[in-house]
Design an enzyme around this catalytic site. Structure first.
Site, short mmCIF file in Angstrom:
data_model
loop_
_atom_site.label_atom_id
_atom_site.label_comp_id
_atom_site.label_asym_id
_atom_site.label_seq_id
_atom_site.Cartn_x
_atom_site.Cartn_y
_atom_site.Cartn_z
CG ASP A 35 -1.96 1.00 1.16
OD1 ASP A 35 -3.37 0.61 0.95
OD2 ASP A 35 -1.62 2.27 1.17
CB ILE A 36 0.97 4.16 -2.39
CG1 ILE A 36 2.06 5.18 -2.73
CG2 ILE A 36 -0.32 5.08 -1.97
CD1 ILE A 36 1.67 5.61 -4.02
CG ASN A 97 -12.68 -0.75 3.42
OD1 ASN A 97 -13.18 -0.72 4.36
ND2 ASN A 97 -11.60 -0.06 3.21
CB VAL A 106 -9.33 1.60 -5.07
CG1 VAL A 106 -8.73 1.24 -6.76
CG2 VAL A 106 -8.18 2.72 -4.70
CG HIS A 110 -8.81 -3.16 -2.51
ND1 HIS A 110 -9.40 -2.56 -3.32
CD2 HIS A 110 -8.40 -2.27 -1.29
CE1 HIS A 110 -9.83 -1.46 -2.80
NE2 HIS A 110 -9.51 -1.31 -1.45
CG MET A 111 -7.75 -9.04 1.82
SD MET A 111 -7.36 -10.78 1.92
CE MET A 111 -8.58 -11.51 1.76
CG HIS A 112 -6.69 -2.84 2.98
ND1 HIS A 112 -6.25 -1.58 2.88
CD2 HIS A 112 -7.81 -2.58 2.38
CE1 HIS A 112 -6.71 -0.88 2.30
NE2 HIS A 112 -7.78 -1.27 1.92
P1 AMP Z 1 -9.87 1.37 0.11
O1 AMP Z 1 -10.14 2.77 0.83
O2 AMP Z 1 -10.18 0.26 1.00
O3 AMP Z 1 -10.44 1.47 -1.14
O4 AMP Z 1 -8.36 1.27 -0.08
C1 AMP Z 1 -7.63 1.90 -1.00
C2 AMP Z 1 -6.09 1.67 -0.63
O5 AMP Z 1 -5.40 1.92 -1.96
C3 AMP Z 1 -5.73 2.92 0.28
O6 AMP Z 1 -5.10 2.22 1.50
C4 AMP Z 1 -4.51 3.41 -0.49
O7 AMP Z 1 -3.59 4.05 0.32
C5 AMP Z 1 -4.20 2.52 -1.47
N1 AMP Z 1 -3.58 3.11 -2.85
C6 AMP Z 1 -3.78 4.10 -3.55
N2 AMP Z 1 -3.17 4.35 -4.49
C7 AMP Z 1 -2.25 3.48 -4.61
C8 AMP Z 1 -1.06 3.08 -5.22
N3 AMP Z 1 -0.81 3.75 -6.59
N4 AMP Z 1 -0.38 2.13 -4.88
C9 AMP Z 1 -0.43 1.59 -3.93
N5 AMP Z 1 -1.58 1.74 -3.00
C10 AMP Z 1 -2.39 2.63 -3.42
#
Ligand code: AMP
Length: 127
Positions: A35-36, A97, A106, A110-112
């Protein structure tokens, strides 16, 4: 259930190679990257390569092979990064989420995977 996948979302761009990522693991069906904006020492995002908006979309429409691969990759990352309790780690949290209430930023499933420090309780009680 009718999901419209937006192929201009940032993870779609990562999958097309238009935006760089710090890859942690990759298979034919699944990509995992850092994660960025990490919220913990371990903060990895696991995404399917297919165009799924969120968990229930993925579970309904992905193939068994995609679903199995996604979860096996995620579990292997937990072991490899030393957070899986079964491998002697201190544990991890997975979060996914979907939609507005949990603030999905996004719209690509995705799974964190979070770990590497005490994470506290899952949610704070609402007033
Ligand atoms: P969510 O709120 O569950 O949709 O999480 C989206 C996640 O994507 C957040 O934790 C961001 O920090 C992460 N994110 C957004 N852009 C990037 C990227 N270019 N590379 C890696 N992680 C990202």
């Amino acid at each position: 259930m009718a999901y419209q996948y937006d192929d201009q979302n940032i993870f779609a761009k990562i999958l097309r190679g238009e935006i760089p990522n710090q890859t942690v693991a990759e298979t034919d069906h699944t990509l995992a990257f850092s994660d960025i904006y990490p919220q913990a020492p371990v903060h990895v995002l696991v995404i399917p390569k297919g165009p799924y908006v969120c968990f229930d979309h993925f579970a309904a429409e992905a193939s068994d092979a995609e679903i199995a691969d996604f979860h096996r990759v995620a579990a292997q990352i937990c072991a490899d990064l030393g957070v899986a309790p079964g491998a002697g780690g201190m544990g991890y949290r997975t979060i996914s989420n979907a939609g507005e209430h949990p603030v999905q930023e996004v719209p690509h499933y995705h799974m964190h995977i979070l770990g590497g420090r005490p994470l506290g309780r899952m949610l704070q009680k609402a007033d």
